[in-house]
Design an enzyme around this catalytic site. Structure first.
Site, mmCIF file in Angstrom:
data_model
loop_
_atom_site.group_PDB
_atom_site.id
_atom_site.type_symbol
_atom_site.label_atom_id
_atom_site.label_comp_id
_atom_site.label_asym_id
_atom_site.label_seq_id
_atom_site.Cartn_x
_atom_site.Cartn_y
_atom_site.Cartn_z
ATOM 1 N N GLY A 1 -4.521 10.240 -9.472
ATOM 2 C CA GLY A 1 -5.527 9.685 -8.576
ATOM 3 C C GLY A 1 -6.192 8.506 -9.253
ATOM 4 C CB ALA A 2 -6.569 4.965 -8.271
ATOM 5 C CD GLU A 3 -10.491 5.902 -6.164
ATOM 6 O OE1 GLU A 3 -10.696 5.167 -5.194
ATOM 7 O OE2 GLU A 3 -9.481 6.643 -6.252
ATOM 8 C CE1 TYR B 1 0.818 8.325 -4.316
ATOM 9 C CE2 TYR B 1 2.280 6.985 -2.966
ATOM 10 C CZ TYR B 1 1.480 7.133 -4.075
ATOM 11 O OH TYR B 1 1.324 6.087 -4.948
ATOM 12 C CE1 TYR B 2 6.305 15.732 0.513
ATOM 13 C CE2 TYR B 2 5.976 15.283 -1.825
ATOM 14 C CZ TYR B 2 6.812 15.408 -0.740
ATOM 15 O OH TYR B 2 8.167 15.222 -0.900
ATOM 16 N NE ARG B 3 -2.055 9.477 -0.897
ATOM 17 C CZ ARG B 3 -2.325 8.679 -1.931
ATOM 18 N NH1 ARG B 3 -3.122 9.088 -2.882
ATOM 19 N NH2 ARG B 3 -1.816 7.471 -2.001
ATOM 20 C CG ASP C 1 -5.470 3.768 -12.079
ATOM 21 O OD1 ASP C 1 -5.875 2.894 -11.301
ATOM 22 O OD2 ASP C 1 -4.713 4.698 -11.734
#
Length: 309
Positions: A24-26, A94-96, A247
Site C-alpha cells: 500500500g503506497a501510503e 489487485y483484489y480490492r 514510496d
C-alpha cells in the site's frame, strides 16, 4: 492490502510458494518514515479478518500509529498478488474491489486524527478506489489545511484503477492542492499535459506547490522550487525488486524535509533510501533506519568500506 509475494524469479502463474507481507503506497511511506525515526500515523481501513489483523500487526511492529484505522466487519481486506524479478516485467494482481479500503469515508477523517501533524501524505490511488474514497481524500486535504499541515501528494498512477480520462478527472485537480508534489515524469505528462518540467513550473506558479520533485524515466530526479532547480542521478546498485522504490523515495524526501534539509541533501537521501529498497524483496524490507541510511549514503558518496564492522 495484504501482499502475497511469489518466490523470487518465479512467474506468478507458476508460483507455489508465497511470502506474506503488507502493501500500500501510503503505508509504505509511513513505514519508511517510522523507521527513519519520525512519528507516523496511518489512517485507513482493513477487514475484520485475519488479513486485516496481519496488516495492522505489521504496521504496529514498524512503530506506526494505527489508532485511527478501522476494521470493517463486512468488507474484506484488499489483497495484492505479485511476482518478483529484477530483469523482466513484474505481474501485479489487485483484489480490492469492494474491499474495506475502498469504503473509506469522510467521516473517518476527523480533526483529532490530524491534530499536531506537520505533513499529510496521500497518493492518487486512494481517491481512485471509489467515489466515497475520493470524497474522503478531499476531506483529508481540507482537514490538513485546517490543522496547519503541509499536504504531500504522489499521483502513483495505476492504470488498472481507471482510464487516463479517469485519472485526469479525479487526480489531476489534487495536484494543484498539494504543497509538496512527488511525481513521475510520465505522471505529470499524463495529468497536466506537456513536458514534466513545464508541468512542475506550472504547479509552482498556478497551484499551491512550494516544491515539485520529478522522478524521471532514466531514474534521475529533479526538485523545482521558486528559488531554482536541482538534479540528482540515481545511486547504481544491483536491483532485486524494483517495486516500492517510489514510496521509499517519498519517505526519504519527506524525512529530509521534516528535518529542514536543503533540496540537494533531500534528493540525495531520497535516492539513497530508494536504492536500499530495490536491493531487497517486498515493498518495505529494505527500508532503513536513520543510522543505516547515513552509513549507506556515506558509502555511496565517499566510497567508504561497504562492510559495517
Amino acid at each position: 492490502m495484504l501482499l502475497m509475494l511469489a518466490e523470487p524469479g518465479m512467474p506468478l502463474e507458476r508460483a507455489t510458494h508465497f511470502r506474506r507481507s503488507v502493501a500500500g503506497a501510503e503505508s509504505n511511506v509511513a513505514a519508511g518514515l517510522a523507521r527513519l525515526g519520525h512519528w507516523a500515523r496511518w489512517i485507513g481501513r482493513v477487514g475484520d479478518d485475519p488479513a486485516g489483523e496481519a496488516v495492522l500487526r505489521e504496521l504496529r511492529a514498524d512503530g506506526i500509529d494505527v489508532s485511527c484505522a478501522e476494521m470493517d466487519p463486512q468488507a474484506p481486506t484488499g489483497l495484492l498478488l505479485r511476482d518478483s524479478h529484477p530483469h523482466r516485467a513484474i505481474d501485479v494482481q489487485y483484489y480490492r474491489g469492494g474491499s474495506a479500503a475502498s469504503l473509506l469515508s469522510p467521516a473517518q477523517i476527523t480533526p483529532e486524527a490530524l491534530a499536531g501533524v506537520r505533513v499529510v501524505h496521500v497518493t492518487g490511488i486512494t481517491p481512485m478506489l471509489s467515489e466515497q474514497a475520493a470524497q474522503a481524500t478531499r476531506t483529508l486535504i481540507e482537514r490538513a489545511r485546517q490543522a496547519g499541515a503541509a499536504v504531500s501528494f504522489d499521483p502513483n498512477v495505476r492504470r488498472k484503477l481507471g482510464t487516463d480520462h479517469d485519472w485526469i478527472r479525479v487526480v489531476g485537480p489534487l495536484l494543484r492542492e498539494a504543497d509538496l508534489v512527488l511525481a513521475g515524469e510520465d505522471e505529470l505528462e499524463l495529468l497536466l499535459g506537456g513536458g514534466a518540467g513545464e508541468g512542475a513550473k506550472a504547479l509552482l506558479t498556478m497551484g499551491r506547490a512550494r516544491t515539485v520533485v520529478v522522478k524521471r524515466r532514466d531514474h534521475t530526479a529533479a526538485a523545482y522550487t521558486d528559488a531554482g532547480q536541482w538534479e540528482r542521478p540515481p545511486f547504481e546498485v544491483p536491483v532485486v525488486d524494483p517495486v516500492g522504490a517510489g514510496d521509499a523515495f517519498a519517505a526519504g524526501w519527506l524525512s529530509a524535509w521534516l528535518r529542514g534539509l536543503d533540496e540537494p541533501s533531500a534528493l540525495a537521501e531520497a535516492a539513497c533510501v530508494a536504492a536500499l529498497v530495490v536491493q531487497a524483496p517486498a515493498d518495505t524490507d529494505g527500508l532503513p533506519t536513520a543510522a543505516a541510511r547515513d552509513r549507506a549514503l556515506t558509502g555511496f558518496t565517499r566510497g567508504t568500506d561497504s562492510v559495517h564492522r
